[in-house]
Write a protein that holds these residues in place. Structure first.
Motif, PDB file in Angstrom:
ATOM      1  N   LEU A  76     -34.349  47.063  22.110  1.00  0.00           N
ATOM      2  CA  LEU A  76     -35.093  47.862  20.867  1.00  0.00           C
ATOM      3  C   LEU A  76     -35.853  48.958  21.395  1.00  0.00           C
ATOM      4  O   LEU A  76     -36.735  48.741  22.269  1.00  0.00           O
ATOM      5  N   THR A  77     -35.881  50.048  20.877  1.00  0.00           N
ATOM      6  CA  THR A  77     -36.846  51.053  21.336  1.00  0.00           C
ATOM      7  C   THR A  77     -37.715  51.438  19.771  1.00  0.00           C
ATOM      8  O   THR A  77     -37.136  51.795  18.671  1.00  0.00           O
ATOM      9  N   LEU A  78     -38.774  51.491  20.206  1.00  0.00           N
ATOM     10  CA  LEU A  78     -40.075  51.721  19.127  1.00  0.00           C
ATOM     11  C   LEU A  78     -40.606  52.979  19.431  1.00  0.00           C
ATOM     12  O   LEU A  78     -41.071  53.327  20.576  1.00  0.00           O
ATOM     13  N   GLY A  79     -40.813  53.921  18.609  1.00  0.00           N
ATOM     14  CA  GLY A  79     -41.300  55.090  18.836  1.00  0.00           C
ATOM     15  C   GLY A  79     -42.399  55.813  17.899  1.00  0.00           C
ATOM     16  O   GLY A  79     -42.165  55.232  16.495  1.00  0.00           O
ATOM     17  N   PHE A  80     -43.371  56.501  18.059  1.00  0.00           N
ATOM     18  CA  PHE A  80     -44.175  57.157  17.095  1.00  0.00           C
ATOM     19  C   PHE A  80     -44.418  58.674  17.464  1.00  0.00           C
ATOM     20  O   PHE A  80     -44.589  59.030  18.675  1.00  0.00           O
ATOM     21  N   THR A  81     -44.432  59.452  16.465  1.00  0.00           N
ATOM     22  CA  THR A  81     -44.353  60.739  16.605  1.00  0.00           C
ATOM     23  C   THR A  81     -45.654  61.382  15.799  1.00  0.00           C
ATOM     24  O   THR A  81     -45.962  61.123  14.560  1.00  0.00           O
ATOM     25  N   ASP A  82     -46.631  62.076  16.710  1.00  0.00           N
ATOM     26  CA  ASP A  82     -47.837  62.529  16.139  1.00  0.00           C
ATOM     27  C   ASP A  82     -47.831  64.024  15.769  1.00  0.00           C
ATOM     28  O   ASP A  82     -46.671  64.533  15.956  1.00  0.00           O
ATOM     29  N   ASP A  83     -48.932  64.265  15.055  1.00  0.00           N
ATOM     30  CA  ASP A  83     -48.968  65.819  14.690  1.00  0.00           C
ATOM     31  C   ASP A  83     -49.381  66.493  15.907  1.00  0.00           C
ATOM     32  O   ASP A  83     -49.678  67.963  15.535  1.00  0.00           O
ATOM     33  N   GLY A  84     -49.574  66.200  17.030  1.00  0.00           N
ATOM     34  CA  GLY A  84     -50.135  67.167  18.097  1.00  0.00           C
ATOM     35  C   GLY A  84     -51.494  67.639  17.887  1.00  0.00           C
ATOM     36  O   GLY A  84     -52.527  66.834  17.514  1.00  0.00           O
ATOM     37  N   LEU A  85     -51.871  68.447  18.633  1.00  0.00           N
ATOM     38  CA  LEU A  85     -52.859  69.289  18.802  1.00  0.00           C
ATOM     39  C   LEU A  85     -54.220  68.258  19.363  1.00  0.00           C
ATOM     40  O   LEU A  85     -55.201  68.473  19.001  1.00  0.00           O
ATOM     41  N   GLY A  86     -53.723  67.315  20.375  1.00  0.00           N
ATOM     42  CA  GLY A  86     -54.851  66.432  20.830  1.00  0.00           C
ATOM     43  C   GLY A  86     -55.157  66.990  22.045  1.00  0.00           C
ATOM     44  O   GLY A  86     -56.092  66.376  22.710  1.00  0.00           O
ATOM     45  N   GLY A  87     -54.455  67.935  22.670  1.00  0.00           N
ATOM     46  CA  GLY A  87     -55.127  68.452  23.860  1.00  0.00           C
ATOM     47  C   GLY A  87     -54.463  67.688  25.279  1.00  0.00           C
ATOM     48  O   GLY A  87     -54.995  67.873  26.198  1.00  0.00           O
ATOM     49  N   GLY A  88     -53.960  66.638  24.910  1.00  0.00           N
ATOM     50  CA  GLY A  88     -53.444  65.682  26.043  1.00  0.00           C
ATOM     51  C   GLY A  88     -52.379  65.269  26.066  1.00  0.00           C
ATOM     52  O   GLY A  88     -51.514  65.220  25.091  1.00  0.00           O
ATOM     53  N   ILE A  89     -51.774  64.610  26.960  1.00  0.00           N
ATOM     54  CA  ILE A  89     -50.591  63.745  27.013  1.00  0.00           C
ATOM     55  C   ILE A  89     -50.707  62.304  27.103  1.00  0.00           C
ATOM     56  O   ILE A  89     -51.848  61.703  27.744  1.00  0.00           O
ATOM     57  N   PRO A  90     -49.974  61.381  26.708  1.00  0.00           N
ATOM     58  CA  PRO A  90     -50.174  59.935  26.854  1.00  0.00           C
ATOM     59  C   PRO A  90     -50.278  59.650  28.227  1.00  0.00           C
ATOM     60  O   PRO A  90     -49.406  59.888  28.847  1.00  0.00           O
ATOM     61  N   ALA A  91     -51.285  58.839  28.843  1.00  0.00           N
ATOM     62  CA  ALA A  91     -51.386  58.682  30.241  1.00  0.00           C
ATOM     63  C   ALA A  91     -52.138  57.321  30.382  1.00  0.00           C
ATOM     64  O   ALA A  91     -53.285  57.212  29.736  1.00  0.00           O
ATOM     65  N   ILE A  92     -51.826  56.604  31.408  1.00  0.00           N
ATOM     66  CA  ILE A  92     -52.400  55.265  31.763  1.00  0.00           C
ATOM     67  C   ILE A  92     -53.637  56.093  32.801  1.00  0.00           C
ATOM     68  O   ILE A  92     -53.334  56.417  33.652  1.00  0.00           O
ATOM     69  N   PRO A  93     -55.081  55.539  32.416  1.00  0.00           N
ATOM     70  CA  PRO A  93     -55.924  56.018  33.666  1.00  0.00           C
ATOM     71  C   PRO A  93     -55.751  55.099  34.836  1.00  0.00           C
ATOM     72  O   PRO A  93     -55.931  53.926  34.746  1.00  0.00           O
ATOM     73  N   ARG A  94     -55.626  56.009  35.771  1.00  0.00           N
ATOM     74  CA  ARG A  94     -55.025  55.131  37.367  1.00  0.00           C
ATOM     75  C   ARG A  94     -56.469  55.122  38.056  1.00  0.00           C
ATOM     76  O   ARG A  94     -56.588  54.297  39.070  1.00  0.00           O
ATOM     77  N   ALA A  95     -57.273  56.133  37.972  1.00  0.00           N
ATOM     78  CA  ALA A  95     -58.233  56.475  38.781  1.00  0.00           C
ATOM     79  C   ALA A  95     -59.729  55.471  38.667  1.00  0.00           C
ATOM     80  O   ALA A  95     -60.577  56.086  38.414  1.00  0.00           O
ATOM     81  N   ARG A  96     -59.472  54.163  38.545  1.00  0.00           N
ATOM     82  CA  ARG A  96     -60.511  53.282  38.297  1.00  0.00           C
ATOM     83  C   ARG A  96     -60.728  52.498  39.312  1.00  0.00           C
ATOM     84  O   ARG A  96     -59.676  51.799  39.654  1.00  0.00           O
ATOM     85  N   THR A  97     -61.979  51.874  39.632  1.00  0.00           N
ATOM     86  CA  THR A  97     -61.957  50.637  40.340  1.00  0.00           C
ATOM     87  C   THR A  97     -61.780  49.565  39.624  1.00  0.00           C
ATOM     88  O   THR A  97     -61.761  49.708  38.543  1.00  0.00           O
ATOM     89  N   SER A  98     -61.574  48.335  40.259  1.00  0.00           N
ATOM     90  CA  SER A  98     -61.431  47.090  39.384  1.00  0.00           C
ATOM     91  C   SER A  98     -62.936  46.776  38.606  1.00  0.00           C
ATOM     92  O   SER A  98     -62.953  46.231  37.608  1.00  0.00           O
ATOM     93  N   ASP A  99     -63.719  47.266  39.164  1.00  0.00           N
ATOM     94  CA  ASP A  99     -65.424  47.022  38.407  1.00  0.00           C
ATOM     95  C   ASP A  99     -65.281  47.899  37.047  1.00  0.00           C
ATOM     96  O   ASP A  99     -65.789  47.615  36.311  1.00  0.00           O
ATOM     97  N   GLU A 100     -65.021  49.353  37.382  1.00  0.00           N
ATOM     98  CA  GLU A 100     -64.699  49.954  36.274  1.00  0.00           C
ATOM     99  C   GLU A 100     -63.724  49.647  34.910  1.00  0.00           C
ATOM    100  O   GLU A 100     -64.161  49.910  33.966  1.00  0.00           O
ATOM    101  N   TRP A 101     -62.783  49.012  35.521  1.00  0.00           N
ATOM    102  CA  TRP A 101     -61.694  48.541  34.546  1.00  0.00           C
ATOM    103  C   TRP A 101     -62.476  47.239  33.953  1.00  0.00           C
ATOM    104  O   TRP A 101     -62.240  47.161  32.448  1.00  0.00           O
TER     105      TRP A 101
END
Length: 143
Positions: A76-101
Protein backbone atom coordinates in the motif's frame (compact mmCIF):
# COMPACT_ATOMS: atom_id res chain seq x y z
CA UNK A 1 1.60 1.81 -13.85
CA UNK A 2 -2.12 1.48 -13.19
CA UNK A 3 -2.89 0.86 -9.51
CA UNK A 4 -4.65 -2.38 -8.63
CA UNK A 5 -6.76 -0.34 -6.23
CA UNK A 6 -7.11 3.41 -5.82
CA UNK A 7 -9.04 4.97 -2.97
CA UNK A 8 -10.80 8.32 -3.37
CA UNK A 9 -8.40 11.18 -2.70
CA UNK A 10 -9.29 13.20 0.37
CA UNK A 11 -8.80 16.94 0.81
CA UNK A 12 -8.31 18.41 4.28
CA UNK A 13 -7.92 21.97 5.50
CA UNK A 14 -4.33 22.61 6.61
CA UNK A 15 -5.12 22.61 10.30
CA UNK A 16 -3.69 20.27 12.94
CA UNK A 17 -7.17 20.14 14.49
CA UNK A 18 -8.12 18.01 11.44
CA UNK A 19 -5.63 15.31 12.38
CA UNK A 20 -8.29 13.25 14.15
CA UNK A 21 -10.42 13.29 10.97
CA UNK A 22 -7.39 12.24 8.88
CA UNK A 23 -6.88 9.30 11.25
CA UNK A 24 -10.57 8.30 11.24
CA UNK A 25 -10.79 8.44 7.45
CA UNK A 26 -7.62 6.43 6.98
CA UNK A 27 -8.75 3.82 9.50
CA UNK A 28 -12.13 3.57 7.70
CA UNK A 29 -10.40 3.23 4.32
CA UNK A 30 -8.20 0.46 5.73
CA UNK A 31 -11.11 -1.51 7.18
CA UNK A 32 -10.49 -5.20 6.57
CA UNK A 33 -6.70 -4.88 6.45
CA UNK A 34 -4.42 -6.40 9.08
CA UNK A 35 -4.83 -4.26 12.27
CA UNK A 36 -1.05 -3.83 12.70
CA UNK A 37 -0.75 -2.60 9.13
CA UNK A 38 -3.62 -0.17 9.64
CA UNK A 39 -2.07 1.11 12.89
CA UNK A 40 1.27 1.66 11.16
CA UNK A 41 -0.31 3.57 8.27
CA UNK A 42 -2.37 5.72 10.64
CA UNK A 43 0.73 6.55 12.70
CA UNK A 44 2.83 7.42 9.65
CA UNK A 45 -0.06 9.24 7.98
CA UNK A 46 -0.46 11.40 11.08
CA UNK A 47 3.18 12.42 10.85
CA UNK A 48 3.08 13.14 7.12
CA UNK A 49 -0.10 15.23 7.45
CA UNK A 50 1.35 17.16 10.40
CA UNK A 51 4.50 17.93 8.42
CA UNK A 52 2.40 19.36 5.58
CA UNK A 53 0.62 21.64 8.03
CA UNK A 54 3.68 22.66 10.07
CA UNK A 55 6.21 23.30 7.32
CA UNK A 56 4.31 24.48 4.22
CA UNK A 57 1.66 26.94 3.07
CA UNK A 58 -0.90 24.22 3.78
CA UNK A 59 -0.84 25.37 7.40
CA UNK A 60 -1.52 28.98 6.38
CA UNK A 61 -5.06 28.75 5.01
CA UNK A 62 -4.13 25.96 2.62
CA UNK A 63 -5.05 22.34 2.20
CA UNK A 64 -3.58 18.86 2.13
CA UNK A 65 -4.54 16.07 -0.28
CA UNK A 66 -4.30 12.48 0.93
CA UNK A 67 -3.83 9.65 -1.55
CA UNK A 68 -3.94 5.91 -0.94
CA UNK A 69 -3.36 3.19 -3.51
CA UNK A 70 -2.20 -0.36 -3.92
CA UNK A 71 -0.11 -1.31 -6.94
CA UNK A 72 -0.55 -5.00 -6.16
CA UNK A 73 -1.74 -7.28 -3.36
CA UNK A 74 1.57 -6.97 -1.50
CA UNK A 75 1.83 -3.23 -0.76
CA UNK A 76 0.00 0.00 0.00
CA UNK A 77 1.24 3.50 -0.73
CA UNK A 78 0.06 6.47 1.31
CA UNK A 79 0.77 10.00 0.14
CA UNK A 80 0.15 13.61 1.14
CA UNK A 81 0.42 16.62 -1.14
CA UNK A 82 0.98 20.04 0.43
CA UNK A 83 0.53 23.56 -0.90
CA UNK A 84 4.25 24.29 -1.08
CA UNK A 85 6.03 27.52 -0.20
CA UNK A 86 7.75 25.83 2.72
CA UNK A 87 11.22 26.66 1.52
CA UNK A 88 12.54 23.15 1.97
CA UNK A 89 12.19 19.52 1.09
CA UNK A 90 11.26 16.62 3.37
CA UNK A 91 14.48 15.35 4.95
CA UNK A 92 15.63 13.41 7.97
CA UNK A 93 18.23 15.36 9.96
CA UNK A 94 21.38 13.23 9.86
CA UNK A 95 24.06 15.51 11.29
CA UNK A 96 23.23 14.94 14.98
CA UNK A 97 25.21 13.23 17.67
CA UNK A 98 23.44 10.60 19.76
CA UNK A 99 23.33 13.13 22.60
CA UNK A 100 21.67 15.71 20.33
CA UNK A 101 19.12 13.09 19.22
CA UNK A 102 18.45 12.34 22.89
CA UNK A 103 17.66 16.00 23.62
CA UNK A 104 15.72 16.65 20.40
CA UNK A 105 11.98 16.94 20.93
CA UNK A 106 11.03 17.14 17.29
CA UNK A 107 12.05 16.20 13.80
CA UNK A 108 11.88 12.48 14.43
CA UNK A 109 8.75 11.80 12.38
CA UNK A 110 10.37 11.12 9.03
CA UNK A 111 12.88 8.86 10.74
CA UNK A 112 9.92 6.88 12.07
CA UNK A 113 8.33 6.79 8.60
CA UNK A 114 11.62 5.56 7.14
CA UNK A 115 11.86 2.78 9.71
CA UNK A 116 8.24 1.60 9.40
CA UNK A 117 7.85 1.80 5.62
CA UNK A 118 9.37 -0.23 2.84
CA UNK A 119 10.33 3.02 1.09
CA UNK A 120 9.45 6.70 1.23
CA UNK A 121 10.17 9.76 -0.87
CA UNK A 122 8.86 12.96 -2.32
CA UNK A 123 8.41 14.74 -5.61
CA UNK A 124 7.55 18.32 -6.51
CA UNK A 125 4.04 18.90 -7.80
CA UNK A 126 5.50 21.23 -10.42
CA UNK A 127 9.19 21.33 -11.37
CA UNK A 128 9.00 25.07 -12.15
CA UNK A 129 8.33 26.42 -8.69
CA UNK A 130 7.35 25.62 -5.14
CA UNK A 131 3.72 24.76 -5.85
CA UNK A 132 3.68 21.81 -3.51
CA UNK A 133 5.37 18.55 -2.67
CA UNK A 134 3.92 15.06 -2.73
CA UNK A 135 5.43 12.94 0.05
CA UNK A 136 4.68 9.22 0.03
CA UNK A 137 5.49 6.02 1.90
CA UNK A 138 4.99 2.43 0.78
CA UNK A 139 4.18 -0.35 3.23
CA UNK A 140 4.40 -4.12 2.79
CA UNK A 141 1.16 -5.92 3.54
CA UNK A 142 1.11 -8.82 6.00
CA UNK A 143 0.39 -12.15 4.38
Amino acid sequence: MTPARLWTHRLYPGDLARLSQVRRDLRADLHGFDPDTADTLVLCGSELFANCVKYTASGRDGGVIRTLWSADDRSLTLGFTDDGLGGGIPAIPRARTSDEWGRAEGQRGLLMVEELSTAWGYSPVCPFGDLGTHTWATFTLAR
